[in-house]
Each structure stands twice: as C-alpha cells, then as structure tokens.
Design an enzyme around this catalytic site. Structure first.
Site, PDB file in Angstrom:
ATOM      1  N   LYS A   1     131.629  -9.465 144.548  1.00 42.02           N
ATOM      2  CA  LYS A   1     131.282 -10.720 145.193  1.00 42.02           C
ATOM      3  C   LYS A   1     132.540 -11.528 145.467  1.00 42.02           C
ATOM      4  O   LYS A   1     133.615 -11.231 144.948  1.00 42.02           O
ATOM      5  CB  LYS A   1     130.313 -11.521 144.322  1.00 42.02           C
ATOM      6  CG  LYS A   1     130.859 -11.929 142.963  1.00 42.02           C
ATOM      7  CD  LYS A   1     129.809 -12.685 142.164  1.00 42.02           C
ATOM      8  CE  LYS A   1     130.351 -13.125 140.812  1.00 42.02           C
ATOM      9  NZ  LYS A   1     129.358 -13.905 140.052  1.00 42.02           N
TER      10      LYS A   1
ATOM     11  N   TYR B   1     155.476 -34.500 152.230  1.00 39.56           N
ATOM     12  CA  TYR B   1     154.636 -35.672 152.432  1.00 39.56           C
ATOM     13  C   TYR B   1     154.749 -36.657 151.271  1.00 39.56           C
ATOM     14  O   TYR B   1     154.898 -36.271 150.119  1.00 39.56           O
ATOM     15  CB  TYR B   1     153.161 -35.247 152.579  1.00 39.56           C
ATOM     16  CG  TYR B   1     152.817 -34.662 153.917  1.00 39.56           C
ATOM     17  CD1 TYR B   1     152.973 -35.397 155.093  1.00 39.56           C
ATOM     18  CD2 TYR B   1     152.304 -33.373 154.021  1.00 39.56           C
ATOM     19  CE1 TYR B   1     152.630 -34.852 156.321  1.00 39.56           C
ATOM     20  CE2 TYR B   1     151.960 -32.827 155.247  1.00 39.56           C
ATOM     21  CZ  TYR B   1     152.126 -33.569 156.391  1.00 39.56           C
ATOM     22  OH  TYR B   1     151.798 -33.038 157.610  1.00 39.56           O
TER      23      TYR B   1
END
EC number: 5.1.1.1
Length: 822
Positions: free
Chosen positions: A493, A717
């Site tokens: 999965k 940033y």
C-alpha cells in the site's frame, strides 16, 4: 453444493491417480483466481496461448490437491504423492461434462439467454425482477463462453430456485456444446448483430446457431418484429411455446401498444393474454427498452404479477459499463473504452460522452480506430459510423487505421486521420486538446492505452532508487522465521511504502508470496492493469469503489455491518457471487473492526446471502513492537483466537487467520496462525530495534549550482538561514513538494555529499533546498543522498520524532523511481 471426488470421477469418466479423500466445492480454471485451495478442483486447460498444466506445481504449493489433467506431472509419485490427479483426454470437455451432470440435478426454471448484444443486461435485470421472491443463481458478470458457462452452472446449489445463464458463441458448432450444460427451460434471444460475424457465413447462419440453445425449451422469447429472427425460429420447427412480443402485430400474445418517452424515463403500455397493463423504466435508449421487453415476457411467463413487475421495473438499476473516466491534461475529461470496437458499444459510449459533456459545455472529441470483424463491408460500416457520429453531435474525430482513414470523406466535422497509433502519438495533436471530453475507443491491437498515457504524462527529476535484491533479502529474512505452511501477506500500500507498487509487487509475485495488500481499490486496479495476477487484499475499501474491486478481483476487508450490507448490495447488482472478503475483528486497537460479541450475528448474516464469502479473518496488534505492551498483546491474541474460531466453526471451508505484523513475526512466533502480514520489515526497517536490515530505498538528487556566500548573509525564504562564516552553498532540486519535510531545514538535519554531511541551510522550499558544502570537495552535478545506505531513513525519522513509515511514504509521485538488482 459439494461433490465427492468419487462422484466427479464417475461424471467425467476419469482415470484416478492418488487416493486422497476429497470433497469439492470450487472449480478452478485460472490459477490467479485461487481462493479456497482445500476444496478446489483445478482443470488444467490447454488453450492457444497457455497450458494449465504448467501451473500445477504452483497451485500445489498454494494448497490445491485435486487436479483434472490430460498429462501427468513427472513427480506424481513423489512431490505430488498427496494429491489426486484425474486423467482425461480433454480437461475442457471434462469440465463441460461435469457441469452438464451437475445441471441435471435441478428440476427448476432455467433461463438461457443468447444474442449479439444485451445478454448481460437482460440477465441482471431479470435478477432484479425475480430475486425478491426467488433464490436466483446466475452467470457471474459475462461468463458466457465455453469455459464460463460450465463455471456458472456449477454455482447452482440446493437453494437455487431459478437459474439464469448467458451463452455466447464466436463460431459455428459452439452452441451445441453449451445447450446440454445450461439445459434451459426458457429461452431468450436478445438480437442478432455483427459482433464476431467473421466466423459465420451469414447473419442467418449465426441466428440458427444461437437458436440451437432452445431446442428443448418450454418457451422461447424474442422480438417478433425482427424478420430475420422470426424466420429462423419458424425454420427451427420448435415445439416450444413462443412469446414473440411485437409493437406491430396485434395478434401476438404480448402486444406493445405504446412507448412513451420523456426526459427521465419511458412508459410502456402492453396487452398480454387479454389484459392491459403498463410499466415504466428509468431509461430512454432503444436498447434498454428492448431489453426490458424481454424481461417483461419472462417475468409474465414465470407468473410474477403485472403490478409487481411494474413496481420493480421502475427501480431497475443500470448495469455497469466498461467505460473508465479519468481527468486529463488541459481541463480534459478522458473516457477510455478500448475494450472492444463494435458498432453497438460505440453507440453506448457516444451516448455516455454526450451526457458527460452537456452539463459542462465541453467540446466532444472521438478518437476511433478501425472497427474490426464487423461482418459488414467497409463502405456500409463507415457510412453508419459517420451517421452515428453526426447524430451524437461529435465536434472532432481523430481516426486511426487504414479503413477509417479511407472513409474520412464521410465525416463532415473537424477531423484528423492517421494510419497508425504511432503516427498520432508523434504528430503532437494530442497536446492541442483543451477543455474537451475525449472518448478513446479502439480495438486492442491499436494499443490506445499509449494515447491515455500521453494525455496523463508525469515528469520529474530527483530519483528514488529501489534495490529489489535487498527487498527479496528482507522477505527471506522474515520467511525464515515462519513455519513452512504459514502464508504471507506483503503490504504494498501507499505505492509500496513509497517504493513504487508495480515493480515491488512484480518482484514479490515472482517470489510467490500468497497475498499483496493495498489500502484502496485504485491501488489494486493499477496493479492489475500493470499485469499483476497475485491475490490482492484491499485494507480500506471505499463504498464508491466496489465496481473496481469486482472488475479487478480485489478482495476487500470488511469491518462493519454497514460496509457488509453495501458490499452485498453492490455485488448482487453487478451479478457477483461468492466474492472473497476478509473479516476484521477489533481486539483492542479500537479503530475498525467487528467486536468479538458480533461474530455470531455476522455468521448468521453471511449464511443468508451468496454474494460474498469469508476468505480470511484478522486483527491488528497494537503494541507488538514494545515489551511494555506484551501483556496487552497476549490478551489481543487470546481474544482473536476465540473470536476467529467462532467464525470458522460457522463454515465448512477453511478461513485463514492472521494477526501478526512485522514485529509480531519477530516476537510472537506462536501467533502465526495461518498467515502473517509483512510491512515495514519488507522495506528494511526492524520496527522492534529500529535498525536497518537491508536498505531498499535511496533518495538522491544532483547539485544544480554552488554559490560563494559571505558571512552574515542569509539564505532562503524569510532570511532564516543566517551564515556565521563565508560559505559555499549548493542548491539541490528537491523540496517539500517531493516529500522532504520542512522541519529538517535550518540545520536540523543533513544530506550526504561525497560521503560527508551537508547540513540544510535556511527554510526548505517547495522544489529546491540549499545545503552547506563549505567543507566538502564537490562540484555542480555531484550527487546528494537524502537517505539511503549512507544515511538511514531512521536517522531522519528520529530527528522528526516520527516513524520511518512517514518518511518513506512522503516521497512524492513526481519523483522518478529507478529499480535495480545487486
């Protein structure tokens, strides 16, 4: 209905090799569909492309002990000494003979349906009309072939009150084989069209061949207005009663007086044996109206009251189509219908496209290949196709193939034609499609899946390397801890914990694991489309995904009565029977699952239906990776053992039991039961010690650029990366959109460049981050390892105070996966 091995031997006239006692409940012809090996009889069929005999060893390893063969395996007296081999001249003929003998046990109304189109719809609508009063056994999906029909008839049991079976043929002589298997008392001929016409001299020959099914019927139902069918029925000289419904001939026993359509449905008024009645269906297309009339005739003959028929007709549900709807690039909707290319299915698909585009005002584009095996001349066929395309208001046709290209002049709309699919792909035309509904309709040999792939193209740079050899080593590490008979479920999965589900699944399939497990149905469907044939378990089934599960043989876990009821309802609507499910018991996690007290009620409910059947029962250990939870874990195991035994006691067939996860395999060898589930350990992480076994995944990227940045300057940033010295700062093309957690920035973690630690500087950006390489001899183009052999993923999970699962599964799908073997 069970049969002893002795009864089967007598029915098929087999020579028996082996003396193992056996009771057979299940017939198997496709090894990929194995579910209950203990009660299965495998027929080793030989076809043009395959030979079932080569799967005997694998099936034996998976628990099958009964085989019908035309050739004995070499090790019959050795490796297969515990098995029964029933030797016959032709296993397919033996299968058909067994089904015919099985059918003879039932003196009940049995409906045989044949025709060129509409068989499945008529079968499923009859089921909807009859099942409220009767126990109906019907063909699963479209099991109407020389193999599918006997498999369908075998499903009849002591509870069956009505049988409904489809019969499809593709050449002369086949119906004579199917007739004694179905032995219909009621025959329905839906229509006669051009599908598979290439193997019949004429439509009349095809019709006469199909009518062979009805030789011994009590009644035959057909469209009396169809001149071809009426003439062929007359020539057949049947003694059966005829219910030939008609909209023209008032002398017919079932006369259709009026057909009134409106925006939401159709009202049909009819006269039958002197009384006047009407009913309404929620459909307006001609095929649905005709299909409903066949159903009406059968229901009336079976003495269902007209008022009850009308009530049930009103609630008929559409039968699932083979159309896949996907989101495409440039605001397009893709409708993929490359299953077949006959005229009738084109009409259905174009109608679907028209309804899909009306609400959103999108342009309608049809990508259509040559229509093969139509039985008509190209001139007539493409004139009809052009008329249909124009009537459905298609705006743009893209034709692929020599014949449709030759007929290009018949299409008075925007058009492009190509001789091959490759020419279309190379033309660049697909990149110009914008804000359109695109119907992709073509024969399989044109490989239109490549068109879909181009319209869904995904590209990115950074690489996740997956070592498939290490994956196998981890699998064997845990296998060595198991009893030889213990089965394994491997978790793939979340794209195989980020590693990429297909290649991992293919490797595990080659290693002959017993089950693969994914979270949702779409993951399983993708594996099936990629060619994975192993049994697949769905751990988090969604109510909207039942059709996908049925279509791709994906076995869901069931954890509540609500989910069970919805699944049963969907299975019955789709014509699915005995669909394997996996029962989940809540033994202490309190997330999902039936409580142990609910198991008796669950057993009772399961016995009252035939849509689903329990294949396994399982639970989740809460703290198997920690010693402090050992008392609770032992309590969970004890609770599970008791509850699962109650479920098993309610059924004759073997129900697999499993509770151990990776840590449970390591720490609780006594709780292996029948099967275990291997998850994070498969990908190299020991959940008990947090050590790496064999590293499977390595996330790496490349230095794009290196800057010399003076002290006191900032990087990134918000000016978070404040430099305390003159530094060399490298930019690498990976960011939080790729799965690199932002909390690793600002010096909290590092990557590896040329064997040395390179700390992250400043905030991690969406697509790029910066690292400090001041003390590292490196250059632009050198590799940076985010995690892998040099930097275990557990280091990053410890820094983030999380688990390795999160790091692995966070790697974005846009990161390219590269697979290799040591």
């Amino acid at each position: 209905m069970s049969s002893s091995i002795e009864e089967i031997i007598a029915a098929i006239g087999a020579e028996r090799i082996g003396d193992r006692p056996a009771t057979i409940d299940w017939i198997l012809t496709d090894s990929r569909s194995l579910c209950f090996p203990e009660e299965t009889l495998f027929f080793a069929l030989k076809t043009k492309r395959n030979d079932g005999h080569k799967y005997i060893a694998d099936l034996h390893r998976r628990g099958v002990r009964n085989f019908v063969v035309s050739e004995l395996p070499e090790e019959t007296a050795g490796k297969f000494a515990d098995s029964n081999f029933l030797k016959v001249a032709n296993p397919l003929k033996a299968l058909q003979k067994l089904a015919a003998r099985h059918r003879e046990k039932f003196q009940i109304p049995t409906i045989g349906i044949t025709g060129s189109n509409g068989k499945t719809v008529v079968k499923e609508w009859l089921y909807q009309l009859l099942s409220p009063d009767k126990v109906v056994t019907r063909s699963p999906r479209s099991y109407n072939s020389q193999i599918g029909v006997p498999l369908s008839v075998w499903l009849m049991n002591e509870h069956t009150e009505v049988g409904i079976f489809e019969a499809g043929i593709s050449e002369m002589g086949e119906m004579e084989t199917l007739r004694p298997i179905i032995q219909p008392t009621i025959g329905i001929l839906t229509n006669i069209g051009g599908a598979h016409q290439e193997n019949f001299p004429s439509l009349q020959d095809k019709c006469m061949e199909k009518l062979q099914l009805f030789k011994d019927c009590d009644v035959i139902i057909y469209n009396g207005d169809n001149e071809l069918i009426s003439n062929c029925v007359a020539k057949s000289l049947f003694t059966a009663r005829e219910i030939a419904w008609s909209t023209k001939d008032v002398e017919r026993p079932l006369f259709i007086e009026k057909i009134l359509k409106d925006d939401t449905g159709t009202t049909i008024k009819y006269r039958y044996l002197g009384f006047f009645k009407e009913y309404r269906i929620p459909f307006i297309d001609e095929a649905s109206i005709e299909n409903s009339l066949h159903c009406l005739a059968a229901a009336l003959y079976l003495m269902v009251q007209p008022d009850e028929i009308a009530r049930r007709m009103l609630h008929l549900e559409p039968i699932a189509m083979r159309l896949e709807v996907k989101e495409g690039k440039n605001n397009c909707i893709l409708i993929n219908d490359s299953y077949n290319s006959d005229f009738a299915s084109l009409d259905i698909a174009l109608d679907f496209m028209a309804r899909r585009s009306e609400d959103k005002g999108r342009k309608r584009t049809l990508i259509l290949s040559d229509m093969l095996e139509s039985g008509q001349t190209s001139k007539l066929l493409y004139r009809q196709i052009a008329d249909l395309v124009h009537s459905r208001k298609v705006d743009h046709i893209i034709g692929v193939g020599k014949e449709i290209s030759a007929a290009s002049g018949r299409f008075d709309i925007e058009k492009n034609f190509f001789q091959t699919t490759a020419e279309l792909l190379d033309s660049g035309l697909l990149n110009s499609l914008r804000n359109e509904v695109v119907l992709i309709k073509g024969a399989r040999i044109f490989h239109f899946d490549k068109i879909t792939d181009q319209l869904e193209l995904k590209v990115h740079e950074t690489i996740l390397e997956i070592n498939l050899s290490a994956l196998v080593e981890n699998l064997n590490h845990y296998r060595n801890k198991l009893n030889p008979e213990t089965k394994i479920v491997c978790m793939v999965k979340a794209s195989a914990y980020g590693a990429g589900s297909f290649e991992v699944a293919k490797t595990l399939e080659d290693q002959r694991v017993d089950y693969l497990a994914v979270a949702v149905a779409d993951e399983g469907a993708d594996l099936r489309k990629a060619g994975i044939s192993s049994a697949i378990m769905i751990m988090n089934p969604e109510l909207t995904a039942f059709k996908t599960m049925f279509d791709y043989r994906l076995e869901p876990e069931v954890y509540s009565f609500h989910l069970l009821e919805e699944l049963i309802k969907a299975a019955e609507r789709e014509g699915v029977t005995n669909f394997p499910i996996h029962i989940k018991i809540d033994t202490g996690m309190h997330r999902l699952g039936f409580s142990p007290e609910e198991i008796p009620q669950l057993v009772e409910r399961l016995h009252k239906q035939t849509a689903v059947i329990p294949r396994s029962v399982f639970s989740h250990l809460v703290g198997s990776d920690s010693q402090k939870f050992d008392p609770f874990t032992r309590q969970q195991i004890e609770t599970f053992e008791k509850a699962s035994q109650i479920l098993q006691d309610g059924f004759r067939h073997k129900i697999l039991r499993h509770i151990c996860n990776t840590a449970g395999i390591e720490r609780y060898p006594g709780a292996q039961f029948d099967m275990v589930r291997l998850g994070i350990g498969l990908y190299g992480v020991d959940p008990y010690t947090n050590n790496i076994l064999h590293n499977v995944t390595t996330l790496k990227t490349t230095i794009l650029q290196i800057h010399d940045v003076p002290a006191e300057e900032t990087v990134g940033y918000s000016r978070k990366g404040i430099l305390k010295r003159d530094s060399r700062i490298a930019a690498i093309p990976i960011g939080y959109a790729d799965g690199l957690n932002r909390h690793l920035g600002n010096g909290n973690a590092y990557c590896i460049v040329n064997g040395k630690k390179a700390p992250y500087v400043g905030n991690i950006c969406m697509d790029v981050c910066m690292i400090d390489v001041t003390d590292i001899d490196c250059k632009e183009g050198d590799k940076a390892v985010i995690f892998g052999n040099e930097l275990p993923v557990t280091v990053l999970s410890d820094i983030l105070d999380t688990i390795p699962y999160e790091i692995l599964t966070s790697v974005s799908n846009r990161v390219k996966r590269v697979y290799f073997q040591d």
